[in-house]
Design a protein around this motif. Structure first.
Motif, mmCIF file in Angstrom:
data_model
loop_
_atom_site.group_PDB
_atom_site.id
_atom_site.type_symbol
_atom_site.label_atom_id
_atom_site.label_comp_id
_atom_site.label_asym_id
_atom_site.label_seq_id
_atom_site.Cartn_x
_atom_site.Cartn_y
_atom_site.Cartn_z
ATOM 1 N N SER A 45 -1.485 -16.046 3.684
ATOM 2 C CA SER A 45 -1.289 -14.953 4.635
ATOM 3 C C SER A 45 -1.718 -13.614 4.031
ATOM 4 C CB SER A 45 0.179 -14.889 5.060
ATOM 5 O OG SER A 45 0.381 -13.863 5.984
ATOM 6 N N ALA A 46 -1.309 -13.355 2.802
ATOM 7 C CA ALA A 46 -1.681 -12.111 2.122
ATOM 8 C C ALA A 46 -3.195 -12.073 1.874
ATOM 9 C CB ALA A 46 -0.931 -11.967 0.815
ATOM 10 N N LEU A 47 -3.764 -13.191 1.477
ATOM 11 C CA LEU A 47 -5.211 -13.228 1.213
ATOM 12 C C LEU A 47 -6.011 -12.963 2.490
ATOM 13 C CD1 LEU A 47 -5.437 -16.203 -1.317
ATOM 14 C CD2 LEU A 47 -5.519 -13.741 -1.795
ATOM 15 N N ARG A 48 -5.537 -13.476 3.626
ATOM 16 C CA ARG A 48 -6.217 -13.191 4.901
ATOM 17 C C ARG A 48 -6.140 -11.700 5.228
ATOM 18 N NH1 ARG A 48 -3.843 -18.056 6.463
ATOM 19 N NH2 ARG A 48 -2.087 -16.952 7.423
ATOM 20 N N ALA A 49 -4.971 -11.108 5.050
ATOM 21 C CA ALA A 49 -4.805 -9.672 5.331
ATOM 22 C C ALA A 49 -5.683 -8.839 4.401
ATOM 23 C CB ALA A 49 -3.339 -9.268 5.183
ATOM 24 N N ALA A 51 -8.496 -9.814 3.030
ATOM 25 C CA ALA A 51 -9.886 -10.043 3.444
ATOM 26 C C ALA A 51 -10.253 -9.205 4.664
ATOM 27 C CB ALA A 51 -10.123 -11.523 3.732
ATOM 28 N N ARG A 52 -9.274 -8.913 5.526
ATOM 29 C CA ARG A 52 -9.516 -8.080 6.705
ATOM 30 C C ARG A 52 -9.495 -6.590 6.372
ATOM 31 N NH1 ARG A 52 -5.622 -11.664 9.044
ATOM 32 N NH2 ARG A 52 -4.102 -9.998 8.851
ATOM 33 N N GLY A 53 -9.238 -6.267 5.108
ATOM 34 C CA GLY A 53 -9.208 -4.868 4.702
ATOM 35 C C GLY A 53 -7.839 -4.224 4.880
ATOM 36 N N GLN A 54 -6.853 -5.031 5.177
ATOM 37 C CA GLN A 54 -5.495 -4.526 5.330
ATOM 38 C C GLN A 54 -4.717 -4.814 4.054
ATOM 39 O OE1 GLN A 54 -4.470 -7.047 8.576
ATOM 40 N NE2 GLN A 54 -5.236 -5.641 10.118
ATOM 41 N N ALA A 56 -4.010 -3.906 1.109
ATOM 42 C CA ALA A 56 -4.246 -3.465 -0.270
ATOM 43 C C ALA A 56 -3.556 -2.142 -0.592
ATOM 44 C CB ALA A 56 -5.736 -3.373 -0.552
ATOM 45 N N ALA A 57 -3.529 -1.205 0.323
ATOM 46 C CA ALA A 57 -2.908 0.095 0.067
ATOM 47 C C ALA A 57 -1.395 -0.015 -0.067
ATOM 48 C CB ALA A 57 -3.254 1.075 1.178
ATOM 49 N N HIS A 58 -0.820 -1.098 0.414
ATOM 50 C CA HIS A 58 0.627 -1.287 0.396
ATOM 51 C C HIS A 58 1.067 -2.365 -0.592
ATOM 52 C CE1 HIS A 58 0.690 1.206 3.951
ATOM 53 N NE2 HIS A 58 -0.263 0.432 4.440
ATOM 54 N N ARG A 59 0.119 -2.888 -1.355
ATOM 55 C CA ARG A 59 0.392 -4.006 -2.265
ATOM 56 C C ARG A 59 1.157 -3.525 -3.487
ATOM 57 N NH1 ARG A 59 0.089 -9.583 -2.230
ATOM 58 N NH2 ARG A 59 -1.235 -10.425 -3.843
ATOM 59 N N VAL A 60 2.188 -4.252 -3.851
ATOM 60 C CA VAL A 60 2.961 -3.985 -5.062
ATOM 61 C C VAL A 60 3.118 -5.301 -5.815
ATOM 62 C CG1 VAL A 60 4.215 -2.012 -4.111
ATOM 63 C CG2 VAL A 60 5.165 -4.300 -3.838
ATOM 64 N N PHE A 61 3.489 -5.206 -7.082
ATOM 65 C CA PHE A 61 3.626 -6.399 -7.909
ATOM 66 C C PHE A 61 4.943 -6.363 -8.668
ATOM 67 C CE2 PHE A 61 -0.815 -5.608 -7.248
ATOM 68 C CZ PHE A 61 -1.269 -6.850 -6.835
ATOM 69 N N PHE A 62 5.499 -7.551 -8.895
ATOM 70 C CA PHE A 62 6.758 -7.707 -9.606
ATOM 71 C C PHE A 62 6.586 -8.699 -10.744
ATOM 72 C CE2 PHE A 62 7.830 -6.644 -5.247
ATOM 73 C CZ PHE A 62 8.731 -5.608 -5.408
ATOM 74 N N ARG A 63 7.407 -8.533 -11.770
ATOM 75 C CA ARG A 63 7.387 -9.449 -12.912
ATOM 76 C C ARG A 63 7.708 -10.864 -12.468
ATOM 77 N NH1 ARG A 63 11.794 -10.617 -16.765
ATOM 78 N NH2 ARG A 63 12.953 -9.337 -15.307
#
Length: 93
Positions: A45-49, A51-54, A56-63
């Protein structure tokens, strides 16, 4: 692969309080800041979003997942269905 610069930590992760910090180690789960959800880095689901250009600006990462939960994020129903079901049933783990 990210280039390393002397004294620069290449990854920005969120801690259990939701505050960003620099890390030498990449996160193991990613999330969406606005939706406050987290999932695997290979979540379809995230990879599709992305790929559509959505997203990325809201992406965060956790340990790890425990840190994401502590920061108030919920599991993704697509890539973490067991954790999602547990949360819906009110027995987060």
């Amino acid at each position: 692969m990210r280039a390393r610069h002397a004294g620069v930590r290449p990854y920005t992760l969120l801690d259990a309080g939701g505050a960003p910090y620099a890390s030498d180690v990449p996160g193991t789960v990613g999330g969406h800041r606005g939706a406050r959800l987290y999932g695997r880095l290979d979540c379809p689901s995230a990879l599709r979003a992305l790929a559509r250009g959505q997203y990325a600006a809201h992406r965060v990462f956790f340990r790890d997942e425990a840190t994401a939960v502590a920061a108030g994020y919920r599991p993704c129903a697509v890539c973490l269905p067991v954790a999602y079901a547990r949360r819906r049933e009110g027995r987060e783990a």
